[in-house]
Design an enzyme around this catalytic site. Structure first.
Site, PDB file in Angstrom:
ATOM      1  N   CYS A   1     131.767 -26.328  23.530  1.00 33.86           N
ATOM      2  CA  CYS A   1     132.714 -25.228  23.321  1.00 33.86           C
ATOM      3  C   CYS A   1     132.626 -24.201  24.444  1.00 33.86           C
ATOM      4  O   CYS A   1     133.485 -23.340  24.570  1.00 33.86           O
ATOM      5  CB  CYS A   1     132.468 -24.550  21.981  1.00 33.86           C
ATOM      6  SG  CYS A   1     130.845 -23.794  21.874  1.00 33.86           S
TER       7      CYS A   1
ATOM      8  N   CYS B   1     127.118 -23.632  16.109  1.00 30.12           N
ATOM      9  CA  CYS B   1     127.045 -22.220  16.505  1.00 30.12           C
ATOM     10  C   CYS B   1     125.718 -21.628  16.046  1.00 30.12           C
ATOM     11  O   CYS B   1     125.084 -20.867  16.779  1.00 30.12           O
ATOM     12  CB  CYS B   1     128.175 -21.425  15.891  1.00 30.12           C
ATOM     13  SG  CYS B   1     129.760 -22.254  15.886  1.00 30.12           S
TER      14      CYS B   1
HETATM   15 FE1  FES Z   1     130.724 -22.944  19.918  1.00 33.62          FE
HETATM   16 FE2  FES Z   1     130.827 -21.380  17.883  1.00 33.62          FE
HETATM   17  S1  FES Z   1     132.405 -22.649  18.583  1.00 33.62           S
HETATM   18  S2  FES Z   1     129.265 -21.511  19.344  1.00 33.62           S
END
Ligand code: FES
Length: 130
Positions: free
Chosen positions: A35, A104
């Site tokens: 991400c 996360c």
């Molecule tokens: Fe990657 Fe939350 S979407 S840390």
């Protein structure tokens, strides 16, 4: 829209301990390549306790809530106690996270532990056994 607990929303909207410690004793940075989110933790050590913990997170709401919670959980703890905080503990304290947000929560405790290890390395000390 994933279902966030009230606590996650609260910690996201009002994050605790955001910022940098300019003369930090240890710094830990972790990122998630998928991400692209980044988390940096700063620790100030007094004796064997964390006198101050701050963070900067460039990431999603869950990552911000997680770092905020980790910083609160770690502040005032001994280095050994702080090393025992797990990513699972953090997610639990937050009242759980949606499954697609587990990654996360995996950043939070890791960044904290890295910052403590950075301090220990700089101070020439051994990592506490956990
Ligand atoms: Fe990657 Fe939350 S979407 S840390």
């Amino acid at each position: 829209m994933p279902a966030y607990s009230e606590k996650v929303m609260e910690y996201f909207m009002n994050p605790r301990n955001v910022g940098e410690i300019p003369d930090a004793d240890g710094i830990g940075e972790v990122g998630n390549p998928v991400c692209g989110d980044m988390m940096t933790f700063y620790v100030k050590v007094d004796g064997d306790r964390l006198a101050d913990v701050k963070f900067k997170t460039f990431g999603c709401g869950a990552a911000i809530a997680v770092s905020s919670m980790v910083s609160e959980m770690a502040k005032g703890k001994t280095l050994e106690e702080a090393m025992q905080i797990t990513n699972k503990d953090v997610a639990q304290e937050l009242g759980g996270l949606p499954p697609n947000k587990y990654h996360c929560s995996n950043l939070g405790a890791d960044a904290l532990h890295k910052a403590i290890e950075d301090y220990l390395q700089k101070a020439g000390k051994e990592s506490p056994q956990v």
